[in-house]
Write a protein that holds these residues in place. Structure first.
Motif, mmCIF file in Angstrom:
data_model
loop_
_atom_site.group_PDB
_atom_site.id
_atom_site.type_symbol
_atom_site.label_atom_id
_atom_site.label_comp_id
_atom_site.label_asym_id
_atom_site.label_seq_id
_atom_site.Cartn_x
_atom_site.Cartn_y
_atom_site.Cartn_z
ATOM 1 N N GLU A 26 -10.616 4.583 40.906
ATOM 2 C CA GLU A 26 -10.355 3.515 39.966
ATOM 3 C C GLU A 26 -9.402 2.603 40.752
ATOM 4 O O GLU A 26 -8.315 3.067 41.204
ATOM 5 C CB GLU A 26 -9.771 4.020 38.680
ATOM 6 N N SER A 27 -9.659 0.965 40.600
ATOM 7 C CA SER A 27 -8.610 0.273 41.169
ATOM 8 C C SER A 27 -7.296 0.558 40.944
ATOM 9 O O SER A 27 -7.048 0.575 39.682
ATOM 10 C CB SER A 27 -9.205 -1.020 40.716
ATOM 11 N N GLY A 28 -6.446 0.644 41.899
ATOM 12 C CA GLY A 28 -5.206 0.543 41.562
ATOM 13 C C GLY A 28 -4.552 2.160 41.354
ATOM 14 O O GLY A 28 -3.331 2.046 41.264
ATOM 15 N N HIS A 182 -3.525 3.189 47.417
ATOM 16 C CA HIS A 182 -4.118 2.798 46.129
ATOM 17 C C HIS A 182 -5.322 1.928 46.356
ATOM 18 O O HIS A 182 -5.253 1.072 47.073
ATOM 19 C CB HIS A 182 -3.002 1.831 45.367
ATOM 20 N N PHE A 184 -8.630 -0.503 46.077
ATOM 21 C CA PHE A 184 -8.726 -1.767 45.687
ATOM 22 C C PHE A 184 -9.732 -1.990 44.866
ATOM 23 O O PHE A 184 -10.698 -1.018 44.438
ATOM 24 C CB PHE A 184 -9.008 -2.800 46.963
ATOM 25 N N ASP A 185 -9.823 -3.235 44.377
ATOM 26 C CA ASP A 185 -10.800 -3.515 43.262
ATOM 27 C C ASP A 185 -12.303 -4.031 43.879
ATOM 28 O O ASP A 185 -12.578 -4.754 44.340
ATOM 29 C CB ASP A 185 -10.357 -4.743 42.531
ATOM 30 N N PRO A 207 -6.958 -7.468 45.785
ATOM 31 C CA PRO A 207 -6.212 -6.834 44.727
ATOM 32 C C PRO A 207 -6.213 -5.486 44.603
ATOM 33 O O PRO A 207 -7.293 -4.809 44.824
ATOM 34 C CB PRO A 207 -7.272 -7.363 43.706
ATOM 35 N N ASP A 208 -5.054 -4.977 44.050
ATOM 36 C CA ASP A 208 -4.919 -3.654 43.953
ATOM 37 C C ASP A 208 -4.582 -2.701 45.072
ATOM 38 O O ASP A 208 -4.289 -1.643 45.199
ATOM 39 C CB ASP A 208 -5.533 -2.759 43.090
ATOM 40 N N LYS A 210 -3.130 -1.156 48.411
ATOM 41 C CA LYS A 210 -1.619 -0.791 48.657
ATOM 42 C C LYS A 210 -1.821 0.346 49.561
ATOM 43 O O LYS A 210 -2.488 1.415 49.373
ATOM 44 C CB LYS A 210 -0.895 -0.342 47.793
ATOM 45 N N LYS A 259 -1.817 9.223 37.485
ATOM 46 C CA LYS A 259 -1.048 8.268 38.056
ATOM 47 C C LYS A 259 0.368 8.597 37.913
ATOM 48 O O LYS A 259 1.170 8.318 39.053
ATOM 49 C CB LYS A 259 -1.501 6.846 37.441
#
Length: 369
Positions: A26-28, A182, A184-185, A207-208, A210, A259
């Motif tokens: 899942e993103s992020g 993390h 990404f989207d 996006p997201d 990391k 998370k």
């Protein structure tokens, strides 16, 4: 501009998941992954007439299919040959955008990630194959390439074959060492691919996404136990995807708990606190058991359970690695504890210790020669 006359050789390491599996798609959502000193090596050299792609391990000679109603459905996501072709096609599209003339070459791929007698250890061979192929072609065409760009190009190539997954194994293969990743989207990327050039896409912030490098505590010893039964990640992740919709509430709880657990574990790395990391390894194991129970996916096989139980009895923290359902378990144990007795118990139960160490990528392995 053609590539060098000489032969170019690059390598990309395999990986193991330490924590954060399933949630990381899942993103992020974070995971911790480690790169290992087993490699896929790619060699490339110019050819005047006919090019070739040769891989000792990955002959394109078998296909996997199953029934969906009366139809025959093919699934080649587990054959790394498709990843090689996807990596070539994307890297050459990038080369073309940058005005390079496309050449003819011999590409050789050699993998240590699947053992000589055909055992699959689940070390992320398709990702390492993708990274090595992209890296070799970037050198061949003298394309601007750093770790973030290499990650993005290889991620796009891998995703276009596999269609799911977090791409954390690509990150481990590019960055080396221990990383907090993390994802990404993917929906964003899917839209961007239709409207953005590769050159622009590689320069953008995703996006997201990391990727942070971690330093393990000095007293941490990583041990890897292999149970002798490979797991197919793409099928397992699909299975969980089917369940998501049905079990909305529990799945969301699993994600948030994972998370929070990973956040504490990453803090443990930053603090150099082995005990804190071990506590969260146990927590993550418990969360994955819960996910397995409500999604009816066997993440922890009986032999993995045994492996973990023996490690815990020896004073270590242990869990499944990756999708589970077979393959490897990981153990984080204090360097001060002698593991000889544990290894004897493992051997007795048919659990093989993989003698692998963590691989750290140096920056000069990326830059163009």
């Amino acid at each position: 501009m053609k590539g060098h006359d000489g032969m170019i050789t690059v390598k990309a390491p395999g990986k193991l998941y330490i924590a954060g599996e399933y949630a990381v798609v899942e993103s992020g959502f974070p995971a911790i992954i480690v790169a290992l000193d087993q490699f896929v090596t790619a060699t490339i050299s110019s050819s005047d007439t006919v090019g070739s792609i040769v891989s000792k391990q990955y002959q394109e000679n078998s296909i996997v299919w199953r029934r969906k109603g009366d139809a025959m459905v093919f699934d080649n996501r587990d054959n790394p040959f498709h990843y090689i072709l996807s990596a070539i096609s994307l890297t050459e599209a990038y080369a073309h955008e940058l005005g390079r003339d496309l050449g003819v070459y011999h590409l050789g791929i050699n993998s240590e990630l699947d053992s000589a007698d055909g055992k699959k250890y689940g070390l992320g061979s398709s990702a390492a194959v993708t990274v090595a192929t992209v890296k070799a072609l970037c050198r061949f065409y003298h394309l601007p390439m750093d770790k973030p760009k290499l990650f993005k190009l290889a991620a796009i190539a891998h995703l276009s074959v596999q269609g799911n997954g977090s791409l954390g194994d690509i990150a481990a293969s590019v960055y080396g060492g221990w990383i907090a990743y993390h994802s990404f989207d993917r929906d964003w990327l899917h839209v961007q691919r239709k409207q953005t050039s590769l050159s622009e896409l590689l320069d953008m912030d995703w996006p997201d996404l990391k990727i942070d490098l971690l330093t393990p505590p000095a007293d941490l010893r990583l041990m890897i136990g292999w149970t002798g039964s490979p797991a197919s990640t793409s099928h397992l992740v699909d299975k969980v995807a089917l369940v998501k919709a049905k079990q909305r509430g529990e799945y969301q709880t699993f994600l948030q708990d994972s998370k929070a657990c990973l956040k504490r574990m990453i803090a443990g790395f930053h603090a150099g606190d082995l005990q804190a990391i071990q506590t969260e390894i146990r927590c993550n194991r418990h969360l994955l058991q819960t996910l397995g129970a409500f999604s009816h996916v066997t993440i922890e096989t009986p032999i993995l359970k045994k492996m973990i139980h023996l490690a815990e009895a020896a004073g270590a923290a242990a869990k499944t690695s990756g999708a589970g359902g077979g393959d490897c378990g990981i153990v984080l144990i204090d360097q001060a504890i002698n593991p000889a007795n544990l290894l004897k118990q493992w051997a007795h139960d048919g659990i093989e210790q993989l003698n692998l160490t963590v691989h750290t990528v140096s920056d000069d392995s990326i830059s163009n020669a």
